[in-house]
Design an enzyme around this catalytic site. Structure first.
Site, PDB file in Angstrom:
ATOM      1  N   GLU A 125      18.147  51.039  68.249  1.00  0.00           N
ATOM      2  CA  GLU A 125      17.841  49.872  67.066  1.00  0.00           C
ATOM      3  C   GLU A 125      17.916  48.257  67.644  1.00  0.00           C
ATOM      4  O   GLU A 125      19.071  48.452  67.392  1.00  0.00           O
ATOM      5  CB  GLU A 125      18.048  50.278  65.591  1.00  0.00           C
ATOM      6  CG  GLU A 125      17.072  49.198  64.716  1.00  0.00           C
ATOM      7  CD  GLU A 125      17.730  48.277  64.244  1.00  0.00           C
ATOM      8  OE1 GLU A 125      17.387  46.476  64.394  1.00  0.00           O
ATOM      9  OE2 GLU A 125      18.453  48.285  62.871  1.00  0.00           O
ATOM     10  N   CYS A 171      19.073  40.938  63.214  1.00  0.00           N
ATOM     11  CA  CYS A 171      17.326  41.450  63.405  1.00  0.00           C
ATOM     12  C   CYS A 171      15.914  41.187  63.381  1.00  0.00           C
ATOM     13  O   CYS A 171      14.895  41.399  63.384  1.00  0.00           O
ATOM     14  CB  CYS A 171      18.083  43.302  64.223  1.00  0.00           C
ATOM     15  SG  CYS A 171      17.976  44.417  62.791  1.00  0.00           S
TER      16      CYS A 171
END
Length: 1007
Positions: free
Chosen positions: A766, A800
């Site tokens: 990820e 993120c």
């Protein structure tokens, strides 16, 4: 008639005691409420009879309904037509472009069955509006193949004299609806219209409110202050010194007078907001009119009372009986609040006006408590409990004697009858009722002995007021059920006037379909709980945690870690999902027990704010409990598959071997723990490699795993820089890698794994995202600004999922940017361990240097609209910035920090604009702000993203609720905290046994 209270010295009132009652267990509170019933048996019977008579008399009046009541009776708020109208009212008047307005009308109206309501209302305006909406529905509710763009269809079929008839009609309908909500567009118009309604017998006096959204900028607050001041002058001059109880007054919303009216900013609020409120109060006292502080969210109550006490004891306001505030019966602690208010009034020596309302933020309070992991709701979950509590509060107000001038805001016949009986029993005739403009007129007209009735009347432009008022109405649809049925002849008067005490006695519990926040996820797992920063005791607990964490060194060398974990794998895998799940649940409990020191450590080592720390500890807890439940579901034993006769077939999941989990510094506990929990749950032995910037958090988490019962050899901790991570990934004995971090490092890991001889091992990655948010012209500016600031600047933009590119429509971009840039000035940047800090520092000097380099480049190539000055803070602080790009071509990759890029665009060109963003290759988070479902669908089609958020922030994914992860340059999938994550850490084995070889199939033979 009661005399004013005699002033006498008393101890300081400890308003913080109210916080101890904020989340009291509801079932226990219901029991206490019933044990101290506000009416005896005789009183209840008398009130029920009078309430029924009120309903009958009101229904017999010649002039009994206003447009608003007729609308609510016909459409309500629970069917498609009523909701469509309210949604249209909330958005249409602010839409500047015709094309979007046509789309909004088409989308909302086409969903309704308008013919079913035609001619059924006894108000001609409602029937006329229904006919128009039915015709509009026929126009827009065409077969899909004929629709095309809604604006094109509506325009072609209905255009007359250059303007679509449908749009003109809908706009006019919304303006008419606005007249029912809003008394006047300005205070002078409101006074004039109000005076005419008083002469007609519809009211005796008013409380005017310059209502609208709360301030987002200091400029907003100054503008609201001027509006209130102007209104006080106008109302005061009109009052001619009749006194606050006999003249019109003003209601003030404190969140309109300061952009950060919240408990975490209390010191600042007292310094900046208090002088504004004092100015208004002194001005109201000069005219001897009433000034009432409106009630707001539960989190603001104690701070509001600190401010109100200071105001009440101001020498300049001594002797003035016009000071007042609103209190909410739907909060479980309101009776304690009344007790404290009574003490304050006696300390002051002057009556306090107290408006008792049911409450107007119920839906928001419930949702907020669930999201924030509170131990219970601050509000009652049933209407019966709220109604009974209202009566108990009314009794307390009467018992306060001359200390309180009670004002009862209600549209409920039973409540009115009960209050009048209580007043008579207490010998009190000095009180008044209140109702909303546009509602309740028939109720009070039906009283045999008229009483003073004050009308709460919003004042201002419809485009500003309707969004706010409609959301409050929708939010409290259950509490408006009385209004729906009060004048409806099809509903028995006995039902309308029912005794809430009887309803509560029959079911003396919280709402069974609304479990308390800890039980949000049912039997599968307990919801995590977190500290409430609006509570002083919780803030103090985070400042000085009582527990201490074990941060002793547990790191080992790479070879030792791999060798140890490899030996431990088989035994750990053999334990099965249920046993592993039990250890993970114990780990969750250990994290919960060490919540405070973990938050403090996260602030100290990672520079994240205390609220960030609270959210992160809760996420780590949720990961452990979620993956424990998944382990029990998927890995507790073989899964039986369909089989032919004489055969059994099963599928088993087992751990792959040794998993390497490499986690980032920006979520040093949550992602670190989540990766480990998933890998362990699947039956793997694990090597944890945390970020080099946050080693102590990793040490503390690993030690908690051990304390929870995890065998030490199953989990190995390896500290170090990127070279250590590379060594781990390159080890041929590794069976899988879970990585969260930059796209560049993910590429390196992928190449390393591909270059190795031996088994092909999975990479679960990820990474970052060039995350966009698309706004259209139906979006509410204030909601957009709130969500943009949280999405772009929370955690110093070091998520993120953080917002990187904001797409603003050409027609409304200037207004949104003006508010956004002003709202940035209200942010507090500083020590992350301070509960009042919004934004902490950048993680290290290298990361800050990268941000400095980027913004220097943008100053020459784009337009830096604003950057906050943090030069006095020194260190690694970086001022949040907004940069307007000439083109999306000016940015190709994620800039990891509090920098927001803005692109103006035409929403009708969303397919092309979205394609340009999609071409960048990222696919993590995506935001949409719109009241058009079709626009949100268009954005989703144009921009692939792992997580799409509509009309909310794009950060703060909740485990098991919003599984998180992206695609393309943003990750490999599957999503963390989702149902497909755990199997990726496991390997599948299909086992088929021919049982017929043993002599037959017992099951088949026993049929």
């Amino acid at each position: 008639m009661q005399s004013a209270p005699t002033p006498h010295p008393s101890a300081a009132i400890d308003w913080d005691q109210l916080d101890a009652l904020k989340y009291v267990d509801e079932d226990a509170a219901v029991a206490a409420l019933l044990a101290d019933a506000p009416l005896d048996a005789a009183g209840r019977a008398s009130v029920a009879a009078e309430a029924r008579n009120l309903v009958v008399r009101a229904r017999g009046l010649k002039r009994r309904k206003g447009v608003m009541e007729s609308f609510l009776e016909e459409f309500g708020l629970s069917n498609a037509e009523g909701l469509a109208l309210m949604c249209l009212a909330e958005a249409l008047l602010r839409v500047p472009d015709e094309q979007t307005a046509d789309k909004l009308i088409a989308e909302k109206i086409s969903t309704g069955q308008w013919a079913e309501h035609l001619g059924k209302s006894d108000h001609w305006l409602v029937n006329a509006g229904t006919f128009g909406l039915m015709m509009t529905g026929h126009v827009v509710n065409l077969p899909q193949e004929l629709k095309g763009e809604a604006s094109e269809v509506v325009g072609k079929l209905t255009k007359r004299m250059g303007e679509p008839v449908v749009r003109a009609g809908a706009m006019q309908a919304m303006r008419i609806l606005g007249e029912q909500f809003v008394l006047g567009r300005n205070i002078n118009a409101a006074l004039k219209r109000g005076a005419s309604m008083v002469r007609a017998g519809g009211a005796t006096r008013y409380s005017f409110d310059m209502l609208g959204e709360g301030a987002r900028t200091n400029e907003d607050a100054v503008r609201y202050l001027a509006a209130y001041a102007n209104a006080i002058d106008a109302v005061g001059e009109d009052a001619r010194n009749k006194g606050p109880h006999a003249s019109n007054g003003i209601s003030v919303k404190l969140s309109a007078l300061h952009p950060r009216y919240e408990t975490r900013q209390e010191e600042r609020v007292m310094h900046e907001l208090y002088p504004r409120v004092l100015q208004l109060a002194e001005q109201a006292k000069k005219y001897n009119i009433g000034l009432t502080m409106d009630a707001e969210e539960a989190d603001r109550l104690v701070m509001s009372m600190h401010l109100f006490e200071r105001l009440a004891l101001e020498p300049s306001l001594k002797g003035w009986e016009g000071l007042g505030l609103a209190i909410q019966a739907y909060q479980k602690r309101t009776r304690a609040l009344i007790e404290f208010l009574t003490q304050l009034a006696r300390k002051r020596g002057t009556t306090i006006q107290t408006r008792l309302v049911k409450g107007a933020y119920w839906d928001g309070e419930v949702k907020r408590a669930q999201i924030q992991g509170r131990v219970d709701f601050p509000v009652w979950t049933t209407k019966a409990a709220t109604d009974v509590h209202y009566l108990a509060c009314a009794r307390d107000l009467f018992r306060a004697g001359g200390a309180i001038f009670p004002q009862f805001a209600t549209h409920n016949a039973h409540t009115v009858a009960a209050v009048r009986r209580m007043g008579a029993s207490a010998g009190r005739d000095q009180f008044e009722f209140q109702r909303l403009h546009g509602m309740g007129e028939a109720l009070y007209a039906a009283l045999e002995h008229p009483v003073p009735v004050r009308v709460y009347a919003p004042v201002g432009g419809h485009e500003d007021l309707l969004p706010y008022l409609v959301r409050r109405l929708l939010e409290n649809g259950a509490n408006t059920s009385f209004v729906h049925s009060f004048l409806d002849d099809d509903v028995s008067p006995d039902v309308v006037a029912a005794d809430p005490m009887a309803t509560l006695e029959a079911n003396p519990h919280r709402h069974r379909r609304l479990p308390p926040p800890p039980q949000l996820f049912g039997a599968s797992r307990k919801n995590s709980t977190g500290r409430d920063l609006s509570v002083e005791a919780d803030r103090e607990a985070l400042r000085k945690p009582k527990q201490k964490l074990s941060e002793s060194g547990t790191s080992v060398a790479v070879d030792v870690a791999v060798t140890t974990a490899l030996k431990a794998h088989k035994e750990w895998d053999a334990r099965g999902g249920a046993e592993r799940g039990a250890i993970l649940r114990a780990m969750a409990d250990a994290l919960q027990a060490n919540h405070d020191p973990l938050c403090a450590l996260i602030a100290r080592e990672a520079g994240r704010s205390l609220q960030d720390g609270i959210d992160e500890v809760r996420e780590a807890i949720d990961f452990c409990r979620y993956y424990a439940a998944e382990a029990e579901r998927l890995l507790a034993g073989p899964i039986a598959l369909p089989s032919p006769a004489g055969e059994t077939d099963h599928l088993e999941l087992h751990g792959r071997g040794v998993f390497v989990c490499i986690s980032p510094w920006n979520f040093p506990l949550a992602i670190f723990t989540g990766q480990l929990a998933a890998a362990l749950a699947a039956g793997n032995a694990v090597i944890a490699k945390p970020a080099e910037q946050t080693p102590r958090i990793a040490e503390a988490a690993v030690n908690l795993f051990y304390e929870a019962g995890l065998p030490r050899d199953v989990l190995q901790l390896v500290q170090g820089d990127g070279k250590v991570g590379g060594e781990l990934v390159g080890d041929p004995r590794i069976a899988g890698v879970a990585f969260t971090g930059s796209t560049e490092v993910a590429r390196i890991i992928n190449r390393t794994l591909a270059a190795k001889d031996g088994p092909i091992v999975p990479l679960i990655a990820e990474t970052g995202g060039l995350n966009g948010m698309f706004i259209d012209t139906t979006a509410l500016k204030e909601q957009v600004v709130d969500d943009v600031i949280a999405s772009a600047f929370q955690s110093a933009g070091q998520r993120c999922s953080s917002l990187r590119v904001l797409f603003l429509p050409n027609d409304t971009a200037d207004g949104i940017l003006e508010t956004l840039l002003g709202a940035m000035d209200t942010l507090v940047i500083g020590d992350p361990a301070d509960p009042f800090t919004d934004i902490g520092p950048i993680i290290d000097a290298e990361a800050k240097a990268n941000l400095d380099k980027h913004i220097a480049k943008m100053r020459t190539e784009a337009k830096v609209l604003k950057q906050l000055d943090v030069s006095k803070l020194g260190g690694n602080f970086f001022g949040p910035a907004v940069i307007e790009l000439k083109s999306l071509d000016q940015i190709d990759k994620e800039v990891f920090g509090p920098i927001l890029h803005v692109v103006r665009y035409d929403p009708s060109d969303i397919a092309n604009v979205g394609a340009k963003l999609a071409a960048k290759g990222y696919g993590l988070t995506l935001g949409v702000h719109s009241r058009l479902e079709s626009f949100a669908d268009d954005v989703k089609k144009a921009v692939p993203a792992g997580n799409v958020y509509v009309n909310r922030t794009i950060v703060g994914a909740v485990v098991g609720v919003q599984p998180f992860g992206g695609s393309g340059l943003s990750g490999t999938g599957p999503k963390a905290g989702g149902p497909f994550y755990l199997p990726r850490f496991a390997e599948e084995r299909a086992i088929s046994v021919n049982i017929a070889a043993q002599g037959g199939d017992p099951h088949l033979l026993n049929l």
